[in-house]
Scaffold this motif. Sequence first.
Motif, short mmCIF file in Angstrom:
data_model
loop_
_atom_site.label_atom_id
_atom_site.label_comp_id
_atom_site.label_asym_id
_atom_site.label_seq_id
_atom_site.Cartn_x
_atom_site.Cartn_y
_atom_site.Cartn_z
N GLY A 265 0.33 -1.43 -0.12
CA GLY A 265 0.01 0.17 0.00
C GLY A 265 1.00 1.17 -0.34
N LEU A 266 1.87 0.64 0.47
CA LEU A 266 2.89 1.80 0.69
C LEU A 266 3.98 2.72 -0.25
N ILE A 267 3.76 1.25 -1.42
CA ILE A 267 4.09 2.12 -2.72
C ILE A 267 2.82 2.66 -3.82
N ALA A 268 1.92 2.02 -3.37
CA ALA A 268 0.89 2.61 -4.33
C ALA A 268 0.17 4.31 -3.70
N LEU A 269 0.32 4.28 -2.84
CA LEU A 269 0.70 5.70 -2.24
C LEU A 269 1.35 7.01 -2.58
N ILE A 270 3.00 5.94 -2.64
CA ILE A 270 4.11 6.86 -3.39
C ILE A 270 4.02 7.20 -5.23
N GLN A 271 3.17 5.70 -5.77
CA GLN A 271 3.23 6.57 -6.78
C GLN A 271 1.83 7.01 -7.34
N ILE A 329 2.58 11.68 5.86
CA ILE A 329 1.12 10.65 6.10
C ILE A 329 1.86 9.60 5.57
N LEU A 330 3.66 9.56 4.83
CA LEU A 330 4.33 8.45 4.25
C LEU A 330 4.67 8.58 5.63
N ILE A 331 5.39 8.91 6.60
CA ILE A 331 6.22 8.40 7.32
C ILE A 331 5.40 8.10 8.54
N ASN A 332 4.03 8.41 8.69
CA ASN A 332 2.90 7.70 9.84
C ASN A 332 2.92 6.31 9.27
N ALA A 333 3.02 6.82 8.07
CA ALA A 333 2.39 4.97 7.22
C ALA A 333 3.55 4.06 7.55
N ALA A 334 5.22 4.46 7.42
CA ALA A 334 6.32 3.81 7.79
C ALA A 334 5.99 3.71 9.37
N ASN A 335 6.15 4.18 9.70
CA ASN A 335 6.02 4.18 11.92
C ASN A 335 5.07 2.73 12.08
N TYR A 336 3.92 2.81 10.56
CA TYR A 336 2.94 1.83 11.58
C TYR A 336 3.57 0.55 11.08
N ILE A 337 4.12 0.14 10.12
CA ILE A 337 4.85 -0.93 9.38
C ILE A 337 6.04 -1.45 10.18
#
Length: 340
Positions: A265-271, A329-337
Amino acid sequence: ECGSRNNSPSANAGSDQIVSCSSLNGAQIILDGSGSSDSDGDALTHTWTWAGGSATGVNPAIMLPYGATTFTLTVDDEKGGSSQDTVVVTVKDDLPPSTSSSITAISGNNGWYKSDVNLNLTSTDNCSGSRDLTYVIDDVTTTVAGATANVLISDDGKHSLNFYAVDNAGNTEQAKTLEIKIDKTAPVISITGVSDGATYALGSVPVAAYTVIDATSGVATSSAALTGGDGLGLGTFTSSVTATDNAGNTITSTATYTVIATPEGLIALIQQMLASGQIDNAGIANSLISKVENAMSAGNDNTADNILQAFINQVSAQGQHIDSGAAAILINAANYIISH
């Protein structure tokens, strides 16, 4: 010298009368015995009798009920002479009754009712009284005896109602018309895109949509709201839709779902962020995607966590090329993972 013989008087009760009702009590009539005479010139007394009453005088006024009444006039010269005559007075009813209606129900909007409708019909008649009431609902005819009728209408929809009364003289009222509109049912909401109880990955969350149908009065208004989450796209969300129909029935439907962060999902979000301009440099986007892919293929969690930490550091360092809101949003998602 022989005394003169007394001659009997002649009674004349007048001509038969037909009068119209003037009230619920009937009509006031005036009897006329003035045509009675006595050839001897004797003074006469006038006595009127009929079923249920009596009166005296040449022209008594009497309140007479609906129907035909026979009066007998007796004139007497008080010298042993008397005679009788009869007259028939008919009080007729030549006016139709009048029916009023009243409704007991929960009123809605735009002339609709939101409950069963109890309709009361009451007929009044100025003379002979109401014989029966007839009402027609959606082409079904019902006749009830008397002056009142109570009608229950419970089905949703528009109902055509005609009603009229007939009195005991046979006079028929001109039919009156009502439209009774009932909608007791709230609209039906269908939420699509997201499913209640589902879990989605950030970057792959479906778009919530909805449809509203109201088969009776029609949809008046509808609105949607999304609540919940941590403000950065993760957490538990509730998609709610509220709709009101033209009768005023309101309903709210909800779908609650959870959004988590995953590497895919993180990859899709970056795209998506690159496509929307939130990331303005393709090289940076590709570098971030590469780090996520490396974390996915790492042999152990510590290695993956270190790569994701490098991802966070790169995002934090690219303030000129990544929108601040997107970066959060990206940092929050990475910390969640990392934490999961």
